[in-house]
Design a protein around this motif. Structure first.
Motif, PDB file in Angstrom:
ATOM      1  N   TRP A 159      31.225  33.968  54.956  1.00  0.00           N
ATOM      2  CA  TRP A 159      31.751  33.014  53.974  1.00  0.00           C
ATOM      3  C   TRP A 159      31.191  33.276  52.592  1.00  0.00           C
ATOM      4  CZ3 TRP A 159      28.525  29.960  51.212  1.00  0.00           C
ATOM      5  CH2 TRP A 159      27.229  29.790  51.701  1.00  0.00           C
ATOM      6  N   LEU A 160      29.973  33.810  52.502  1.00  0.00           N
ATOM      7  CA  LEU A 160      29.375  34.115  51.203  1.00  0.00           C
ATOM      8  C   LEU A 160      30.133  35.260  50.519  1.00  0.00           C
ATOM      9  CD1 LEU A 160      27.136  33.409  49.227  1.00  0.00           C
ATOM     10  CD2 LEU A 160      25.658  35.011  50.427  1.00  0.00           C
ATOM     11  N   LEU A 161      30.497  36.268  51.286  1.00  0.00           N
ATOM     12  CA  LEU A 161      31.311  37.368  50.746  1.00  0.00           C
ATOM     13  C   LEU A 161      32.669  36.858  50.281  1.00  0.00           C
ATOM     14  CD1 LEU A 161      30.664  40.266  53.293  1.00  0.00           C
ATOM     15  CD2 LEU A 161      30.008  40.220  50.892  1.00  0.00           C
ATOM     16  N   GLN A 162      33.293  36.010  51.105  1.00  0.00           N
ATOM     17  CA  GLN A 162      34.600  35.473  50.753  1.00  0.00           C
ATOM     18  C   GLN A 162      34.529  34.624  49.488  1.00  0.00           C
ATOM     19  OE1 GLN A 162      35.338  33.577  54.518  1.00  0.00           O
ATOM     20  NE2 GLN A 162      36.520  35.315  55.293  1.00  0.00           N
ATOM     21  N   ALA A 163      33.518  33.780  49.387  1.00  0.00           N
ATOM     22  CA  ALA A 163      33.343  32.952  48.186  1.00  0.00           C
ATOM     23  C   ALA A 163      33.102  33.837  46.965  1.00  0.00           C
ATOM     24  CB  ALA A 163      32.193  31.973  48.389  1.00  0.00           C
ATOM     25  N   SER A 164      32.347  34.916  47.142  1.00  0.00           N
ATOM     26  CA  SER A 164      32.076  35.838  46.033  1.00  0.00           C
ATOM     27  C   SER A 164      33.360  36.516  45.564  1.00  0.00           C
ATOM     28  CB  SER A 164      31.053  36.888  46.451  1.00  0.00           C
ATOM     29  OG  SER A 164      29.824  36.283  46.785  1.00  0.00           O
ATOM     30  N   VAL A 165      34.216  36.917  46.498  1.00  0.00           N
ATOM     31  CA  VAL A 165      35.501  37.516  46.132  1.00  0.00           C
ATOM     32  C   VAL A 165      36.333  36.518  45.332  1.00  0.00           C
ATOM     33  CG1 VAL A 165      37.721  38.301  47.070  1.00  0.00           C
ATOM     34  CG2 VAL A 165      35.600  39.227  47.972  1.00  0.00           C
ATOM     35  N   LEU A 166      36.365  35.271  45.770  1.00  0.00           N
ATOM     36  CA  LEU A 166      37.133  34.249  45.054  1.00  0.00           C
ATOM     37  C   LEU A 166      36.573  34.014  43.649  1.00  0.00           C
ATOM     38  CD1 LEU A 166      37.802  31.673  47.916  1.00  0.00           C
ATOM     39  CD2 LEU A 166      39.371  33.384  46.969  1.00  0.00           C
ATOM     40  N   ILE A 167      35.262  34.022  43.507  1.00  0.00           N
ATOM     41  CA  ILE A 167      34.646  33.851  42.185  1.00  0.00           C
ATOM     42  C   ILE A 167      35.026  35.018  41.269  1.00  0.00           C
ATOM     43  CG2 ILE A 167      32.435  33.877  40.951  1.00  0.00           C
ATOM     44  CD1 ILE A 167      31.320  32.213  43.349  1.00  0.00           C
ATOM     45  N   VAL A 168      34.946  36.229  41.793  1.00  0.00           N
ATOM     46  CA  VAL A 168      35.300  37.406  40.993  1.00  0.00           C
ATOM     47  C   VAL A 168      36.775  37.356  40.589  1.00  0.00           C
ATOM     48  CG1 VAL A 168      35.552  39.927  41.042  1.00  0.00           C
ATOM     49  CG2 VAL A 168      33.465  38.871  41.907  1.00  0.00           C
ATOM     50  N   LEU A 169      37.654  37.008  41.520  1.00  0.00           N
ATOM     51  CA  LEU A 169      39.079  36.892  41.189  1.00  0.00           C
ATOM     52  C   LEU A 169      39.307  35.821  40.125  1.00  0.00           C
ATOM     53  CD1 LEU A 169      40.671  37.232  44.741  1.00  0.00           C
ATOM     54  CD2 LEU A 169      40.912  38.848  42.844  1.00  0.00           C
ATOM     55  N   GLY A 170      38.592  34.713  40.228  1.00  0.00           N
ATOM     56  CA  GLY A 170      38.706  33.662  39.227  1.00  0.00           C
ATOM     57  C   GLY A 170      38.244  34.136  37.855  1.00  0.00           C
ATOM     58  N   LEU A 171      37.156  34.897  37.813  1.00  0.00           N
ATOM     59  CA  LEU A 171      36.662  35.423  36.534  1.00  0.00           C
ATOM     60  C   LEU A 171      37.626  36.432  35.922  1.00  0.00           C
ATOM     61  CD1 LEU A 171      32.864  35.833  37.389  1.00  0.00           C
ATOM     62  CD2 LEU A 171      33.882  34.201  35.775  1.00  0.00           C
ATOM     63  N   ILE A 172      38.213  37.279  36.760  1.00  0.00           N
ATOM     64  CA  ILE A 172      39.207  38.239  36.262  1.00  0.00           C
ATOM     65  C   ILE A 172      40.392  37.489  35.676  1.00  0.00           C
ATOM     66  CG2 ILE A 172      40.865  40.029  36.940  1.00  0.00           C
ATOM     67  CD1 ILE A 172      38.772  40.992  38.999  1.00  0.00           C
ATOM     68  N   THR A 173      40.858  36.471  36.382  1.00  0.00           N
ATOM     69  CA  THR A 173      41.986  35.681  35.885  1.00  0.00           C
ATOM     70  C   THR A 173      41.644  35.054  34.538  1.00  0.00           C
ATOM     71  OG1 THR A 173      42.722  35.186  38.134  1.00  0.00           O
ATOM     72  CG2 THR A 173      43.512  33.729  36.390  1.00  0.00           C
ATOM     73  N   LYS A 174      40.501  34.412  34.460  1.00  0.00           N
ATOM     74  CA  LYS A 174      40.098  33.731  33.226  1.00  0.00           C
ATOM     75  C   LYS A 174      39.989  34.707  32.062  1.00  0.00           C
ATOM     76  CE  LYS A 174      36.439  30.826  31.259  1.00  0.00           C
ATOM     77  NZ  LYS A 174      36.467  31.486  29.976  1.00  0.00           N
ATOM     78  N   GLN A 175      39.280  35.819  32.276  1.00  0.00           N
ATOM     79  CA  GLN A 175      39.085  36.773  31.188  1.00  0.00           C
ATOM     80  C   GLN A 175      40.398  37.401  30.733  1.00  0.00           C
ATOM     81  OE1 GLN A 175      36.063  39.725  31.983  1.00  0.00           O
ATOM     82  NE2 GLN A 175      34.470  38.177  32.266  1.00  0.00           N
ATOM     83  N   ASP A 176      41.249  37.774  31.671  1.00  0.00           N
ATOM     84  CA  ASP A 176      42.492  38.445  31.292  1.00  0.00           C
ATOM     85  C   ASP A 176      43.450  37.486  30.599  1.00  0.00           C
ATOM     86  OD1 ASP A 176      43.916  40.799  31.024  1.00  0.00           O
ATOM     87  OD2 ASP A 176      44.949  40.584  32.938  1.00  0.00           O
ATOM     88  N   LEU A 177      43.546  36.260  31.082  1.00  0.00           N
ATOM     89  CA  LEU A 177      44.440  35.299  30.434  1.00  0.00           C
ATOM     90  C   LEU A 177      43.920  34.884  29.062  1.00  0.00           C
ATOM     91  CD1 LEU A 177      45.451  32.983  33.425  1.00  0.00           C
ATOM     92  CD2 LEU A 177      46.787  34.809  32.369  1.00  0.00           C
ATOM     93  N   GLN A 178      42.619  34.769  28.934  1.00  0.00           N
ATOM     94  CA  GLN A 178      42.036  34.298  27.682  1.00  0.00           C
ATOM     95  C   GLN A 178      41.927  35.403  26.633  1.00  0.00           C
ATOM     96  OE1 GLN A 178      38.197  32.512  28.242  1.00  0.00           O
ATOM     97  NE2 GLN A 178      38.266  31.465  26.274  1.00  0.00           N
ATOM     98  N   TRP A 179      41.433  36.573  27.002  1.00  0.00           N
ATOM     99  CA  TRP A 179      41.128  37.620  26.034  1.00  0.00           C
ATOM    100  C   TRP A 179      41.952  38.885  26.193  1.00  0.00           C
ATOM    101  CZ3 TRP A 179      35.924  36.337  28.312  1.00  0.00           C
ATOM    102  CH2 TRP A 179      35.372  35.220  27.675  1.00  0.00           C
ATOM    103  N   ARG A 180      42.728  39.011  27.248  1.00  0.00           N
ATOM    104  CA  ARG A 180      43.453  40.242  27.565  1.00  0.00           C
ATOM    105  C   ARG A 180      42.495  41.422  27.699  1.00  0.00           C
ATOM    106  NH1 ARG A 180      46.889  36.783  27.639  1.00  0.00           N
ATOM    107  NH2 ARG A 180      49.089  37.094  27.243  1.00  0.00           N
ATOM    108  N   LEU A 181      41.303  41.108  28.179  1.00  0.00           N
ATOM    109  CA  LEU A 181      40.259  42.099  28.353  1.00  0.00           C
ATOM    110  C   LEU A 181      39.375  41.617  29.496  1.00  0.00           C
ATOM    111  CD1 LEU A 181      38.986  44.655  26.990  1.00  0.00           C
ATOM    112  CD2 LEU A 181      37.530  43.071  25.735  1.00  0.00           C
ATOM    113  N   VAL A 182      39.096  42.498  30.452  1.00  0.00           N
ATOM    114  CA  VAL A 182      38.286  42.129  31.607  1.00  0.00           C
ATOM    115  C   VAL A 182      37.085  43.062  31.664  1.00  0.00           C
ATOM    116  CG1 VAL A 182      38.248  41.868  34.122  1.00  0.00           C
ATOM    117  CG2 VAL A 182      40.335  41.342  32.853  1.00  0.00           C
ATOM    118  N   SER A 183      35.913  42.511  31.923  1.00  0.00           N
ATOM    119  CA  SER A 183      34.713  43.323  32.086  1.00  0.00           C
ATOM    120  C   SER A 183      34.882  44.226  33.304  1.00  0.00           C
ATOM    121  CB  SER A 183      33.489  42.430  32.284  1.00  0.00           C
ATOM    122  OG  SER A 183      33.315  41.584  31.186  1.00  0.00           O
ATOM    123  N   TRP A 184      34.699  45.520  33.116  1.00  0.00           N
ATOM    124  CA  TRP A 184      34.957  46.459  34.203  1.00  0.00           C
ATOM    125  C   TRP A 184      34.070  46.240  35.425  1.00  0.00           C
ATOM    126  CZ3 TRP A 184      31.290  49.672  36.098  1.00  0.00           C
ATOM    127  CH2 TRP A 184      30.188  49.942  35.287  1.00  0.00           C
TER     128      TRP A 184
END
Length: 160
Positions: free
Chosen positions: A2-27
């Motif tokens: 569950w920790l791995l799954q939660a981490s994947v969801l957090i990373v996906l959420g951060l990618i969504t936020k960064q791309d929608l907000q800045w059109r740039l995602v930290s590699w």
């Protein structure tokens, strides 16, 4: 798990936020997604099958990228970087490590259709003239993985 799954969801959420907000995602986010999703995929499959599946997925991503390069170069007379961002290609590669081949193909195509629909619906409210493809795809996979892990008992990973 569950920790791995939660981490994947957090990373996906951060990618969504960064791309929608800045059109740039930290590699590094794409690296984390590939590693965490790859570990989950590896734990859910046979080791030999895992390597065959991710190899097929990466070849499919390479063929897609090559096709896009050729189309951009010869048909559109543009550089590939004017057509698609590096983050989008990194997203394709990261997702290729996260799922078995058949679910990858089905969900990848579904995420592209989802991205198109969301962009067409919300394009009037955007201040940019680019499509945040990695962000839309991350949103799609966030909902898909959350539903799979909560309600479907990892059925995406048992398509072997």
């Amino acid at each position: 798990m569950w920790l791995l799954q939660a981490s994947v969801l957090i990373v996906l959420g951060l990618i969504t936020k960064q791309d929608l907000q800045w059109r740039l995602v930290s590699w590094p986010l794409f690296l984390f997604l590939a590693l965490l999703g790859g570990i989950i995929h590896w734990q859910q499959s046979f080791y030999s099958v895992f390597f065959i599946e991710i190899s097929i997925n990466i070849v499919l991503v390479a063929l897609l990228t090559m096709s896009l390069f050729l189309y951009a170069r010869f048909k559109m007379k543009r550089s590939i970087w004017q057509v698609i961002g590096l983050g989008d290609i990194l997203m394709f590669i990261a997702l290729g490590l996260c799922l078995p081949t058949l679910p990858f193909i089905v969900t990848f195509i579904s995420s592209l259709i989802f991205s198109l629909i969301i962009h067409l619906i919300g394009s009037n409210n955007l201040h940019h003239n680019t499509i945040p493809l990695a962000g839309y795809m991350s949103l799609f996979y966030f909902v898909l993985f959350l539903a799979d892990w909560l309600f479907l008992d990892n059925s995406l990973f048992f398509f072997n």
